[in-house]
Design an enzyme around this catalytic site. Sequence first.
Site, PDB file in Angstrom:
ATOM      1  N   TYR A  63       0.829  -1.210   0.000  1.00 54.15           N
ATOM      2  CA  TYR A  63       0.000   0.000   0.000  1.00 54.15           C
ATOM      3  C   TYR A  63       0.867   1.266   0.000  1.00 54.15           C
ATOM      4  O   TYR A  63       0.464   2.297  -0.565  1.00 54.15           O
ATOM      5  CB  TYR A  63      -0.988  -0.020   1.181  1.00 54.15           C
ATOM      6  CG  TYR A  63      -2.039  -1.086   0.969  1.00 54.15           C
ATOM      7  CD1 TYR A  63      -1.946  -2.335   1.591  1.00 54.15           C
ATOM      8  CD2 TYR A  63      -3.086  -0.883   0.073  1.00 54.15           C
ATOM      9  CE1 TYR A  63      -2.878  -3.332   1.338  1.00 54.15           C
ATOM     10  CE2 TYR A  63      -4.024  -1.877  -0.183  1.00 54.15           C
ATOM     11  CZ  TYR A  63      -3.914  -3.102   0.444  1.00 54.15           C
ATOM     12  OH  TYR A  63      -4.821  -4.088   0.183  1.00 54.15           O
ATOM     13  N   HIS A 121     -14.682   0.367  -0.506  1.00 48.46           N
ATOM     14  CA  HIS A 121     -13.522  -0.489  -0.203  1.00 48.46           C
ATOM     15  C   HIS A 121     -12.425   0.261   0.525  1.00 48.46           C
ATOM     16  O   HIS A 121     -11.274  -0.193   0.560  1.00 48.46           O
ATOM     17  CB  HIS A 121     -12.966  -1.089  -1.503  1.00 48.46           C
ATOM     18  CG  HIS A 121     -13.864  -2.144  -2.075  1.00 48.46           C
ATOM     19  ND1 HIS A 121     -13.703  -2.638  -3.351  1.00 48.46           N
ATOM     20  CD2 HIS A 121     -14.939  -2.791  -1.568  1.00 48.46           C
ATOM     21  CE1 HIS A 121     -14.639  -3.563  -3.591  1.00 48.46           C
ATOM     22  NE2 HIS A 121     -15.405  -3.659  -2.532  1.00 48.46           N
TER      23      HIS A 121
END
Length: 245
Positions: A63, A121
């Site tokens: 990420y 999400h």
Amino acid sequence: MHYSNALSRAPRSVVVLTGAGISAESGIRTFRASDGLWEEHRIEDVASPEGFARNPTLVYDFYNQRRRQLQSPAIKPNAAHSALARFEHNFVQAGGEFLLVTQNVDNLHERAGSESLCHMHGELLKSRCLNSGLIFEWREDLGFDSVCRCCQQRGNLRPHIVWFGEMPCHMNVIEAALTRCDLFISIGTSGNVYPAAGFGQLARYAGAHTVEINLEDTRSGFDEVVLGPAATRVPEFFNSLLQNS
Ligand code: APR
């Protein structure tokens, strides 16, 4: 491409669902294309609670790379993001109801000016405290040495991303909007992941006209399929819809 006015009258309540395909022309990779993110990473390793428990460093790095890329100057909203924001403002000003639901964790819809927006999400530029569940704006790398802003401890922050097996965000708002809408448009999603993949059917049950805008026909039972790149087809479709509203 003109919006085929399959509705007997102008829509009064519109729900739009977007997926990775709307950000592809902004330079952000999709997931399931031949060069997609899932070609290089196993979903269970970088997008599941078990993967995070097993190897948090791998997940933080995955990420961190995507967060850095999202903030590079080259990445900006494209004509599809802008067309959606323009439509929303004009349609709402004229008394319409509008909700944009995105599966994407980038911030391109916000940067284009979208306001009635749900990130089902999660969001790449946010982190979440594992103790309290509080969510923070987060633009730098996230790791074990990151200090949590609510409990001032290190090592208890995670990306604010909904992983496989976890409950998507804002489902109550989304389901309420789907049962009220008379037009549902899905843009740039492969329809592989539920519950988002079932939104078209929910909208149809509620009597909505359903449209898919995609490079490919995902054969998900939409009333109308508009094929082509989002940055071209989305402005055409929504500009035409505005003229018909
Ligand atoms: N214009 C329109 N559609 C496009 C474009 C484009 N320029 N480029 C790609 N697409 C379409 C592809 O044809 C495909 O149907 O976008 C879709 C991308 O599909 P995926 O890569 O599966 O992405 P998405 O549907 O958003 O994935 C849903 O899966 O992995 C999880 O959480 C992740 O939110 C993601 C979810």
